[in-house]
Design an enzyme around this catalytic site. Sequence first.
Site, PDB file in Angstrom:
ATOM      1  N   ASP A  13       0.947  -1.102   0.050  1.00  0.00           N
ATOM      2  CA  ASP A  13       0.009  -0.039  -0.050  1.00  0.00           C
ATOM      3  C   ASP A  13       0.820   1.110   0.061  1.00  0.00           C
ATOM      4  OD1 ASP A  13      -2.348  -1.439   0.031  1.00  0.00           O
ATOM      5  OD2 ASP A  13      -3.028  -0.701   2.089  1.00  0.00           O
ATOM      6  N   ASP A  14       0.162   2.419  -0.109  1.00  0.00           N
ATOM      7  CA  ASP A  14       0.753   3.811  -0.307  1.00  0.00           C
ATOM      8  C   ASP A  14       1.905   3.951  -1.120  1.00  0.00           C
ATOM      9  OD1 ASP A  14      -1.060   3.829   1.873  1.00  0.00           O
ATOM     10  OD2 ASP A  14       0.583   3.740   3.400  1.00  0.00           O
ATOM     11  N   HIS A 134      -7.857   4.281   1.093  1.00  0.00           N
ATOM     12  CA  HIS A 134      -6.530   4.710   1.858  1.00  0.00           C
ATOM     13  C   HIS A 134      -7.404   4.763   3.420  1.00  0.00           C
ATOM     14  CE1 HIS A 134      -2.824   6.346   3.405  1.00  0.00           C
ATOM     15  NE2 HIS A 134      -3.315   7.460   3.616  1.00  0.00           N
TER      16      HIS A 134
END
Length: 310
Positions: A13-14, A134
């Site tokens: 993620d991110d 998110h």
Amino acid sequence: MPQPRMMLVVTGDDFGYCPKRNQGIVECFQAGGISNVSLLVNACAAKEAADLAKRNNIPIGLHANLSEGTPVCQSLQQASTLVNQYGFFHGKMGFRQALERGQLSMKQVELELRAQVRLFRELTGHLPHHMDGHQHVHVLPEVREVFAQVLSDLRIPYTRVPVELGLHSCTWLPAHLQRFYMQVEKDALDSIPVFKRYGIRWPDVYLGLTTMGQNMSIHNLQKALSHAFAAGPSDTTFNSASGSNQPVVTAELMVHPGYPSHPQEGGCGEGPDDFSQSADRQHELSVLRDPSLLALYSQEGVQLCAFRDL
């Protein structure tokens, strides 16, 4: 019954959060520790991340962001319900509080989600094959309906449903995190009928809340995998690729590998958060590319894959 074989999507993620995160994620992919990434298109290093994904052939989806930084839809950057007086999103908890108070426009949520998909397409050259939220905003009340509508309209087939088996029996999470994750689980369970109605898909099993940051270890990952194997496939699925009649469990493991962000470099407009500047990211990177974890996958019949392979 033979033990199910598992198709495991390990999603970093991110992606795009900062150059140090990008570097760690690419190294982790090259080492076989992750198989998929989720891009924050409003993050400061998103363009670099998209270019790295192309160069390294990394399967990439969209990490839709309504809680950190600034909107990508220009009409929402100043006077909108999604931002505070400084033009930034309300934050992980602030977004939830504004939603509870009925202060968020779902029309504006839809405009921002569509703008983020458009920017993703500009950066990567294709639509995302999966799209999640998110800080798990995509499973929140009201938002989930808009999110599912956007995925359905754009034919984005996969999302994430963060319901983790073993969460209730996890002894190492602090009380405040346990409470937050229990709420995420409740919201995710309530999202299932909505996502089903729109024909959105997700893997049989989700992992990652109990193995974040310093809680990631080979022991804890092994424990999470054993919960996933015990659950089995959601319906009878077969591995057509190998011609086997062995049932296949599909799963997603959410991870956050990288190197600690420099204090002045990263984030989505407000600088990097504490988690990103901590040693937790590098700890995850070390565990995920540990040869003994990769050996464990092989021993347990776990095959890493991307959402597009499911």
